[in-house]
Design a protein around this motif. Structure first.
Motif, PDB file in Angstrom:
ATOM      1  N   ASP A 114       0.745  -1.321  -0.013  1.00  0.00           N
ATOM      2  CA  ASP A 114       0.037   0.119  -0.084  1.00  0.00           C
ATOM      3  C   ASP A 114       0.915   1.130  -0.090  1.00  0.00           C
ATOM      4  O   ASP A 114       1.793   1.289   0.669  1.00  0.00           O
ATOM      5  N   TYR A 115       0.331   2.371  -0.844  1.00  0.00           N
ATOM      6  CA  TYR A 115       1.169   3.414  -1.039  1.00  0.00           C
ATOM      7  C   TYR A 115       2.635   3.622  -1.148  1.00  0.00           C
ATOM      8  O   TYR A 115       3.201   4.274  -0.545  1.00  0.00           O
ATOM      9  N   SER A 155       1.675  -1.913   4.795  1.00  0.00           N
ATOM     10  CA  SER A 155       0.756  -2.690   4.910  1.00  0.00           C
ATOM     11  C   SER A 155       0.552  -3.122   3.390  1.00  0.00           C
ATOM     12  O   SER A 155       1.151  -2.667   2.602  1.00  0.00           O
ATOM     13  N   SER A 184      -2.283  -4.902   0.083  1.00  0.00           N
ATOM     14  CA  SER A 184      -3.703  -5.261  -0.286  1.00  0.00           C
ATOM     15  C   SER A 184      -3.329  -6.462  -1.179  1.00  0.00           C
ATOM     16  O   SER A 184      -2.425  -6.578  -1.789  1.00  0.00           O
ATOM     17  N   LYS A 227      -8.166  -2.335  -3.131  1.00  0.00           N
ATOM     18  CA  LYS A 227      -7.648  -1.019  -3.177  1.00  0.00           C
ATOM     19  C   LYS A 227      -8.732   0.038  -3.266  1.00  0.00           C
ATOM     20  O   LYS A 227      -8.598   1.215  -2.607  1.00  0.00           O
ATOM     21  N   ARG A 269      -8.232  -0.232   0.774  1.00  0.00           N
ATOM     22  CA  ARG A 269      -6.713  -0.954   1.061  1.00  0.00           C
ATOM     23  C   ARG A 269      -6.494  -1.695   2.367  1.00  0.00           C
ATOM     24  O   ARG A 269      -7.401  -1.835   3.119  1.00  0.00           O
ATOM     25  N   SER A 270      -5.402  -2.208   2.363  1.00  0.00           N
ATOM     26  CA  SER A 270      -4.916  -2.839   3.755  1.00  0.00           C
ATOM     27  C   SER A 270      -6.158  -4.069   3.736  1.00  0.00           C
ATOM     28  O   SER A 270      -6.335  -4.096   5.075  1.00  0.00           O
TER      29      SER A 270
END
Length: 294
Positions: free
Chosen positions: A169-170, A251, A253, A281, A285-286
């Motif tokens: 994520d990100y 984290s 997804s 997403k 997410r996560s």
């Protein structure tokens, strides 16, 4: 020429280039040896690899008798003279004729050939590993993943698995905020965490960028989903120190596809897992999301 007990009848053998010695088969005694054999025996008597300090004739006959063999290899090495002889025994009437063949060059070539083969095998293995391993994270790459899937599919008669497509994520924020070296550190840390968390029923690979794949073999779908969920929870506990000495977490997804229900080829499974990943997403997410077919 018939062999007789009188050693003078064997003088014609001195014209041979190979060392030859003749034994009496019944009396177990030496009958005749040509001059070249005497020279070889002299070297053997003083050779560093002859701790028995026995004449070569004694060694030959005892070995041939003990082992009931018609071939024997002898190494002669006194520092300045190193040769390997292959001694071949042939029974002719009441005599055993032993002739020696210098196979030093043959042995050297065999050694070089075997050594070259070993080096080529090692090199081939290294090249294979390099071609199938992600250089940064040291986990299998996309090529290795597809190869492994094919092996598993053909090896197991009742093959089943789940395929989890995992995306950090990100991840772009890590690179933009702290640089690509820190982004690489995130990828390495995550890969190590996964490798330390899974067992032999799982196969983990990096597809590229921040995208990874986890294949779980011959487990129930619910078990596989739970393992991926647990992996997400433990990943959330990781704290990385940033270049500005602060701590940041991570984290991922994931989209999950089931072999058989969602496809039987890896391309199909990855494609459907990617659809589930997209849904994860788009919904915060996560999280881990199973693919739901139409």
């Amino acid at each position: 020429m018939p062999l007789e007990q009188n050693s003078t009848n064997y003088s014609v053998l001195n014209y041979l280039q190979l060392p030859v010695i003749v034994f009496s088969a019944n009396a177990h005694t030496e009958v005749f040896k040509i001059e070249s054999f005497q020279l070889v025996e002299q070297y053997y008597l003083h050779a560093s690899n002859n701790p028995t300090n026995k004449h070569l004739a004694q060694i030959i006959y005892s070995k041939l008798s003990e082992n009931d063999t018609d071939k024997l290899e002898v190494e002669i090495n006194n520092g300045s003279y190193r040769h390997i002889l292959r001694l071949t025994a042939n029974v002719v009437g009441e005599h055993v004729i032993v002739e020696g063949e210098d196979i030093t060059e043959l042995k050297r070539n065999q050694f070089l050939f075997n050594r070259t083969n070993t080096l080529l095998e090692d090199y081939s293995k290294q090249m294979f590993e390099l071609a199938h391993t992600d250089k940064l994270t040291n986990v299998p790459n996309r090529r290795a993943l597809f190869s492994k899937f094919s092996q598993l599919q053909s090896k197991h008669k009742e093959f089943s698995c789940t395929v989890s497509l995992i995306d950090l994520d990100y991840f772009k924020r890590f690179n933009d905020s702290f640089g690509h070296d820190f982004g690489d550190q995130v990828l390495v840390t995550f890969s190590k965490h996964v490798k330390d968390s899974i067992d032999d029923t799982c196969y983990f690979a990096r597809l590229g960028g921040e995208e990874f794949c986890l294949i779980q073999i011959n487990n129930k779908d619910t078990v596989c989903f739970a393992i991926t969920e647990k992996l997400l929870q433990t990943t959330k506990t990781i704290k990385l120190m940033t270049p500005d000495n602060s701590y940041i977490g991570m984290s991922f997804s994931a989209g999950v596809a089931v072999y058989g229900n969602d496809g039987i080829s890896l391309d199909e499974l990855l494609n459907n897992a990617d659809k589930a990943l997209y849904f994860a997403k788009e919904n915060g997410r996560s999280r881990v999301v199973k693919f739901e077919g139409a």
